[in-house]
Design an enzyme around this catalytic site. Structure first.
Site, mmCIF file in Angstrom:
data_model
loop_
_atom_site.group_PDB
_atom_site.id
_atom_site.type_symbol
_atom_site.label_atom_id
_atom_site.label_comp_id
_atom_site.label_asym_id
_atom_site.label_seq_id
_atom_site.Cartn_x
_atom_site.Cartn_y
_atom_site.Cartn_z
ATOM 1 N N ARG A 163 43.728 47.624 41.041
ATOM 2 C CA ARG A 163 42.716 48.110 40.105
ATOM 3 C C ARG A 163 43.035 47.639 38.687
ATOM 4 O O ARG A 163 44.182 47.324 38.380
ATOM 5 C CB ARG A 163 42.660 49.636 40.120
ATOM 6 N N HIS A 259 36.728 44.583 38.671
ATOM 7 C CA HIS A 259 36.722 45.185 40.002
ATOM 8 C C HIS A 259 36.182 44.225 41.061
ATOM 9 O O HIS A 259 36.483 44.368 42.247
ATOM 10 C CB HIS A 259 35.865 46.458 39.964
#
Length: 317
Positions: A163, A259
């Site tokens: 992430r 992302h």
């Protein structure tokens, strides 16, 4: 506009409860922001005296208002979830005599990957472009150091699927070169994990750390791996710009989120035959349900491949 005094007091109490419950400051901020959106809507509607008079119908009307204003079903669902948590907590602690959100049903979300997934040709194009941009000799200038950093950043994001927050928090001590692993100390929900990092990514990362990072540091002391041009820890905007700029330089059009590289990593792993439980562990998903959204993409690719290559699908026009 209505003065929702009790609402404000209970929102403050809720903030204290979240803090005592060990919620992260960023999560608490998000919860309070979403509550403030609802409060502002209540105030503007002028129908509610205070929090005691909020009804189920009004919460549903609020959800419709959000959707009519162009918000995605995911955002509407997120805001309703926070309202349900808020009202349930107030009801459980006897702060309210009834819970108007108790029977509110959350919208069914399409289990699809939101965002853009790079295909294999685009990934090849991206890393070919980065290879050409990366200095051949030892980096000496800030611009050369930045090129080494950007190459390492893209390799690490695509190789590991970590992430954005996990990437920004990486420290030099988190690199285990001998075993080809990265230590993620502060994953989602505060969970630590080890993730494998591929040979190409590890090579780009080590070269940046050995040659480029000290040039960006300019003599300062920091254990953060990825630094801005000024030698500070990179922020969300820095890494978003790196992702978009490097993709544009490679001739890949469109706007990308950090992302999207996580999505791309997971999808390519599954397409390559990786076990879904391995991908779950790699991504740090607590539930297999979160990982299963990527199987839809893999199944669609499989169907397209079947139509294209299966002998019984090859009909003459």
């Amino acid at each position: 506009k209505m003065k929702l005094h009790k609402f404000d007091l209970l929102a403050k109490w809720f903030e204290e409860q979240l803090t005592l419950g060990g919620y992260r400051p960023r999560t608490i901020q998000t919860y309070l922001f979403e509550l403030s959106v609802f409060r502002r809507w209540l105030s503007d509607s002028g129908e509610v005296v205070d929090i005691d008079t909020v009804t189920r119908v009004q919460i549903q009307t609020f959800a419709s208002f959000l959707h009519d204003n162009g918000l995605s079903m995911t955002t509407v669902c997120h805001r309703l979830t926070i309202l349900k948590i808020f009202f349930q907590k107030l009801y459980d602690e006897n702060k309210l005599y009834r819970n108007p959100a108790q029977t509110i049903e959350l919208p069914r979300l399409s289990r699809r990957v939101a965002g853009r997934i790079l295909n294999s040709e685009e990934v090849e194009k991206l890393f070919d472009s980065l290879e050409k941009q990366t200095p051949r000799a030892r980096a000496m200038t800030i611009s050369e150091a930045v090129k080494l950093r950007d190459h390492a950043a893209m390799e690490v994001l695509y190789s590991t699927g970590i992430r954005r927050g996990e990437f920004l928090g990486l420290r030099v001590a988190d690199i285990d070169s001998r075993n080809g692993m990265l230590f993620i100390e502060d994953g989602k929900g505060g969970k630590a994990r080890m993730v494998p990092v591929g040979i190409a990514a590890l090579s780009a990362l080590e070269r940046y750390v050995c040659e480029g990072r000290s040039i960006l540091l300019k003599g300062a002391i920091s254990d953060t791996i990825f630094l801005s041009r000024r030698g500070n820890q990179m922020n969300r905007e820095n890494i978003r710009n790196i992702v978009n700029n490097t993709l544009q330089m490679a001739g890949i059009e469109g706007h990308f989120r950090v992302h999207d590289l996580r999505h791309t990593c997971a999808t390519h792993m599954l397409n390559g035959g990786a076990d879904i439980r391995y991908v779950q562990q790699l991504l740090g998903h607590s539930s297999l349900n979160s990982t299963q959204i990527y199987t839809h993409v893999s199944i669609e690719n499989l169907k397209r491949s079947h139509e294209k290559h299966h002998p019984r699908e090859q009909w003459d026009d």
